[in-house]
Design a protein around this motif. Structure first.
Motif, short mmCIF file in Angstrom:
data_model
loop_
_atom_site.label_atom_id
_atom_site.label_comp_id
_atom_site.label_asym_id
_atom_site.label_seq_id
_atom_site.Cartn_x
_atom_site.Cartn_y
_atom_site.Cartn_z
N THR A 36 0.86 -1.18 0.00
CA THR A 36 0.00 0.00 0.00
C THR A 36 0.90 1.23 0.00
N ILE A 37 0.46 2.25 -0.69
CA ILE A 37 1.18 3.53 -0.72
C ILE A 37 0.26 4.61 -0.18
N LYS A 38 0.74 5.35 0.79
CA LYS A 38 -0.04 6.44 1.37
C LYS A 38 0.70 7.75 1.15
N VAL A 39 0.05 8.67 0.46
CA VAL A 39 0.62 10.01 0.26
C VAL A 39 0.00 10.93 1.31
N LYS A 53 0.33 9.13 -6.48
CA LYS A 53 0.12 7.76 -6.01
C LYS A 53 -0.06 6.80 -7.19
N SER A 54 -0.82 7.23 -8.19
CA SER A 54 -1.06 6.39 -9.35
C SER A 54 0.25 6.09 -10.08
N GLU A 55 1.14 7.08 -10.18
CA GLU A 55 2.42 6.87 -10.86
C GLU A 55 3.32 5.93 -10.06
N LEU A 56 3.24 6.01 -8.73
CA LEU A 56 4.11 5.20 -7.89
C LEU A 56 3.68 3.74 -7.86
N GLU A 57 2.39 3.47 -8.01
CA GLU A 57 1.88 2.11 -7.88
C GLU A 57 2.59 1.14 -8.82
N GLY A 58 2.85 1.59 -10.04
CA GLY A 58 3.45 0.69 -11.02
C GLY A 58 4.95 0.51 -10.89
N LEU A 59 5.57 1.18 -9.92
CA LEU A 59 7.03 1.12 -9.78
C LEU A 59 7.50 0.08 -8.78
N ILE A 60 6.60 -0.41 -7.94
CA ILE A 60 6.99 -1.30 -6.85
C ILE A 60 7.24 -2.72 -7.38
N ARG A 61 8.36 -3.29 -6.98
CA ARG A 61 8.74 -4.64 -7.37
C ARG A 61 9.08 -5.46 -6.14
N LYS A 140 1.03 -15.88 8.22
CA LYS A 140 2.14 -16.18 7.34
C LYS A 140 2.21 -15.23 6.14
N LYS A 141 1.44 -14.17 6.21
CA LYS A 141 1.40 -13.19 5.12
C LYS A 141 1.98 -11.87 5.59
N VAL A 142 2.52 -11.11 4.64
CA VAL A 142 3.09 -9.81 4.97
C VAL A 142 2.81 -8.85 3.82
N LYS A 143 2.54 -7.61 4.18
CA LYS A 143 2.29 -6.56 3.20
C LYS A 143 3.26 -5.41 3.46
N ALA A 144 3.80 -4.84 2.38
CA ALA A 144 4.70 -3.68 2.50
C ALA A 144 3.88 -2.40 2.50
N THR A 145 4.30 -1.43 3.30
CA THR A 145 3.64 -0.12 3.34
C THR A 145 4.66 0.98 3.10
N TYR A 146 4.29 1.95 2.29
CA TYR A 146 5.16 3.08 1.98
C TYR A 146 4.38 4.36 2.23
N GLU A 147 5.01 5.28 2.95
CA GLU A 147 4.40 6.58 3.23
C GLU A 147 5.28 7.67 2.64
#
Length: 762
Positions: A36-39, A53-61, A140-147
């Motif tokens: 998830t990305i939070k601006v 946010k829309s531009e950043l979504e496609g950059l995460i690998r 057993k699951k993990v999600k990355a978060t970016y602010e």
């Protein structure tokens, strides 16, 4: 029964748990399920934050495994296959084609993604932005978060172009008016890159052949004011001297018999022909010189420009005569501000023969085979003319349906000659990247419909084909002649004529002498567009000049060569729209409008020029050519021994189809088709067939679903359709939705239509 229900429920729960993808995660690792990305809210507008946010979504690998309602079937099949030792077989296919390896947290680089986000927002003018990264663990699951804190976007205070006195600086200064860099707009690195490319492209149109966008520098000064920058466009120091020069075209050399495998230039005596500004060098005269004068667009002493450069290359390629086309520019030794142009052309074999065996389907639900033999001469008169002579034979059958047993046998041939230029008493030129063509053709076809009749058809045409660009194409036939003559009409068919006199028109002798024109526009070749369109419009006129010369009317028609000539006007329009939700899912729609009006020497449109509807690429819930016209029911005038072709003067058809990828080469479709045909005039033979203001209440409607198997070299299509509305039923009973019964064998036999075809319907 209750125990069985519990066992079934337990099995489903176990399957769902397995599909979640967490059952075989290595110890100490976690399943990565996305980000998830939070601006953070600041002084920027909501639309700006949303765009960032829309531009950043496609950059995460990397991207996580695909999930369907929380289940991950790709991981399930990957684990189910177990250890695979061979790179082939079912288990390999199950594991690596159908399945997908779990994406683990150990493969996610948070620091790298954080830097990518930071660089991206800084490149968009948020120089004081701050980015943080973290994770949220759940089982057993993990999600990355970016602010992201944006902290004010820098804007452009001023843009300064070069003011030097050298020619290059002056030319760049003149390009300032249409700059991508505007005072007051946000700083954007992508716009700076585009500006360098724009300047370079414009300079290439002004003779600066050796200039390169890397020779430009756009300096950024962010200290001039609060959250503002100055942009200074500069020419780099120490660029090559020739990059500053503006070049004109000098001599143009063409080598039309260049061989890539060996040196065909140096060390050999070559014939030299001078034609206007072009020098043709060859060891034999393979091509007449004028063909290069018409194809190459450069003129001596004009400024070099990239557009003419590319157009000339494309025109050489689209001649269809050369296998390889190579181009080179060299500084003239005597004059350093002029370029000599060299074209090295490798011809295709002059003559060739090709044999094709085809499997085919058509809109009438017929399937069959065809054998084609084509012989070509690519340089008949030494002017790159293409002579093509072909012969064909084929058979078409209907495996199931009302036409079963009434096979179609065809054979014939065609001869055509194409000139890569306009052949006309008037001066006609084209400066597009595609060489205009003049085409003359003659053809003959014999068609035998077993148990019914045979037809002999002669065709001749002369006209022009030209393309403005890759999107726009024109086709004008100044002369189009067609003659059709019947033979061997069976008693069976004659008895059907007695019941339905309109069938006589199918076997009437017909003479069409007219002109037709079509225009096509499409941008479907452009990738990554949300909306693609296709449009084709055509007009067809026949018999107008003969009508003026000979007169005649439908009560007392005039003959030419013993046959009444046809006189009519016809218009047909087709529009397609493709809305691309993403690379895998598309909503495709099509609308067709057609009108044919007979007059003068004709009471009716020629049968071969009338409109038909229904079939594999039309309204798929109805058999081919079985709908209409209007509310007329054609089945009421036959004994079902064969299905006559229902034809009309007017046509309206609409289709929409949702296409989505199911699995790699397999695509699915859900579609709805609607439409009908009508006659212009009322006739007692076909009650309800005439066009009225109630035409929208006379539409046939069908729906269905299908599979498309895309093998790259062909698309095999299967559609299963059924009607929703039958226009020929009594008024008020046309809609048959409430009669749908898939469990009823009689309903299935009457209503379910299975279509198999090659290619998409539109």
């Amino acid at each position: 029964m209750r125990i069985n229900n519990y066992i079934t429920l337990l099995f489903l729960v176990s399957l769902l748990l397995g599909c979640s993808g967490t059952s075989k995660i290595p110890e100490g690792d976690l399943l990565y399920v996305g980000h998830t990305i939070k601006v953070q809210k600041g002084e920027e507008s909501k639309s700006t934050r949303k765009k960032v946010k829309s531009e950043l979504e496609g950059l995460i690998r990397p991207a996580p495994n695909k999930s369907i309602f929380g289940m991950r079937p790709g991981i399930f099949f990957y684990n189910l296959a177990g250890n695979v030792k061979k790179e082939k077989g079912f288990r390999y296919w199950l594991k690596y084609k159908l399945g997908a390896e779990p994406v683990l947290m150990s493969k996610v680089d948070l620091d790298y993604n954080q830097k990518v986000i930071q660089n991206n927002v800084e490149n968009s003018g948020f120089f004081n932005a701050n980015t943080t990264a973290d994770t949220i663990k759940k089982g057993k699951k993990v999600k990355a978060t970016y602010e992201v804190e944006l902290n004010n976007q820098y804007k452009i205070k001023s843009v300064v172009f070069p003011k030097d006195s050298i020619l290059l600086a002056k030319e760049i200064k003149q390009l300032e008016k249409y700059s991508f860099l505007r005072v007051g707009r946000p700083y954007d690195l992508e716009n700076i890159k585009k500006e360098r490319t724009r300047i370079d492209s414009r300079l290439k149109e002004r003779g600066f052949y050796y200039f390169n966008e890397d020779y430009l520098l756009i300096q950024v000064d962010s200290t001039v004011a609060n959250h503002e920058v100055d942009l200074i466009v500069k020419i780099k120091n120490n660029i090559p001297e020739r990059a500053k020069n503006q070049y004109k075209i000098n001599d143009i050399y063409v080598y039309p018999s260049f061989n890539l495998r060996r040196d065909t230039i140096s060390g050999r005596k070559m014939d030299t022909i001078k034609y206007d500004d072009i020098t043709i060098i060859d060891n034999r005269t393979v091509f007449k010189p004028f063909i290069f004068d018409k194809t190459l667009l450069f003129n001596k002493d004009e400024l070099y420009n990239r557009t003419t450069h590319n157009l000339s290359l494309n025109r050489l390629i689209t001649l269809g005569t050369f296998k390889f086309v190579k181009n080179e520019f060299k500084e003239n030794e005597a004059s350093k501000d002029k370029l000599d142009v060299y074209y090295y052309l490798t011809p295709l074999p002059k003559k060739s023969i090709q044999v094709e065996a085809l499997a085919k389907t058509n809109t009438a639900n017929y399937s069959g085979t065809e054998l084609n033999i084509n012989w070509s001469n690519r340089n008949l008169l030494k002017g790159a003319e293409l002579l093509n002579i072909s012969a064909f034979t084929g058979v078409e059958v209907q495996v199931a349906g009302q036409n079963r047993g009434f096979n179609v046998y065809r054979f014939g041939g065609e001869a055509s000659l194409v000139w890569p230029r306009f052949i006309s008493p008037f001066e006609m030129t084209s400066g597009s990247a595609f060489v205009p063509k003049t085409k003359a053709s003659l053809s003959y076809e014999y068609q035998l419909r077993t148990k019914l009749y045979s037809l002999k058809t002669f065709n001749g045409s002369f006209g022009y084909l030209w393309k403005e660009n890759e999107r726009k194409e024109h086709n004008l036939n100044l002369i189009n002649i067609a003659y059709t003559s019947p033979n061997d009409v069976s008693d069976l068919y004659q008895s059907q004529i007695d019941d339905n006199p309109s069938l006589q028109r199918v076997i009437d002798r017909q003479l069409i002498f007219g002109t037709n024109y079509s225009y096509t526009y499409t941008n479907t070749m452009v990738q990554n567009k949300k909306n693609n369109i296709y449009f084709k419009g055509g007009i067809d006129f026949s018999g107008n000049s003969l009508g003026l010369l000979l007169g005649g009317n439908d009560e007392n028609p005039k003959n030419l060569l013993g046959v009444p000539f046809s006189q009519y006007s016809k218009l047909e329009l087709e529009f397609r729209h493709y809305y691309n939700f993403n690379r895998e899912t598309t909503l495709a729609s099509r609308i067709i409008l057609g009108a044919g009006i007979p007059y003068g020497n004709s009471k009716d449109m020629p049968f071969i020029k009338q409109f038909f509807i229904g079939g594999t690429s039309s309204i798929r819930a109805f058999r081919a050519r079985s709908i209409g016209p209007g509310t007329f029911d054609g089945s009421t005038v036959t004994d079902n021994s064969f299905l006559p072709d229902q034809s009309g003067d007017l046509k309206f058809e609409f289709s929409t189809e949702l296409r989505t990828q199911i699995y790699k080469l397999v695509k699915g479709a859900l579609f709805v088709d609607a439409g009908n045909i009508w006659l212009l005039n009322k006739t007692d033979e076909k009650p309800g067939a005439e066009f009225t203001g109630q035409f929208l209440n006379q539409l046939a409607v069908g729906t269905g679903l299908g599979l498309r198997f895309d093998f790259n070299f062909l698309v095999l299509r299967t559609d299963l359709a059924f009607p929703l509305r039958k226009p020929y039923l009594p008024k008020g009973n046309e809609w048959v939705i409430d009669e749908i019964k898939f469990s009823d064998g009689a309903w299935r036999k009457e209503n379910l239509i299975f279509n198999i075809a090659i290619g998409y319907p539109f």
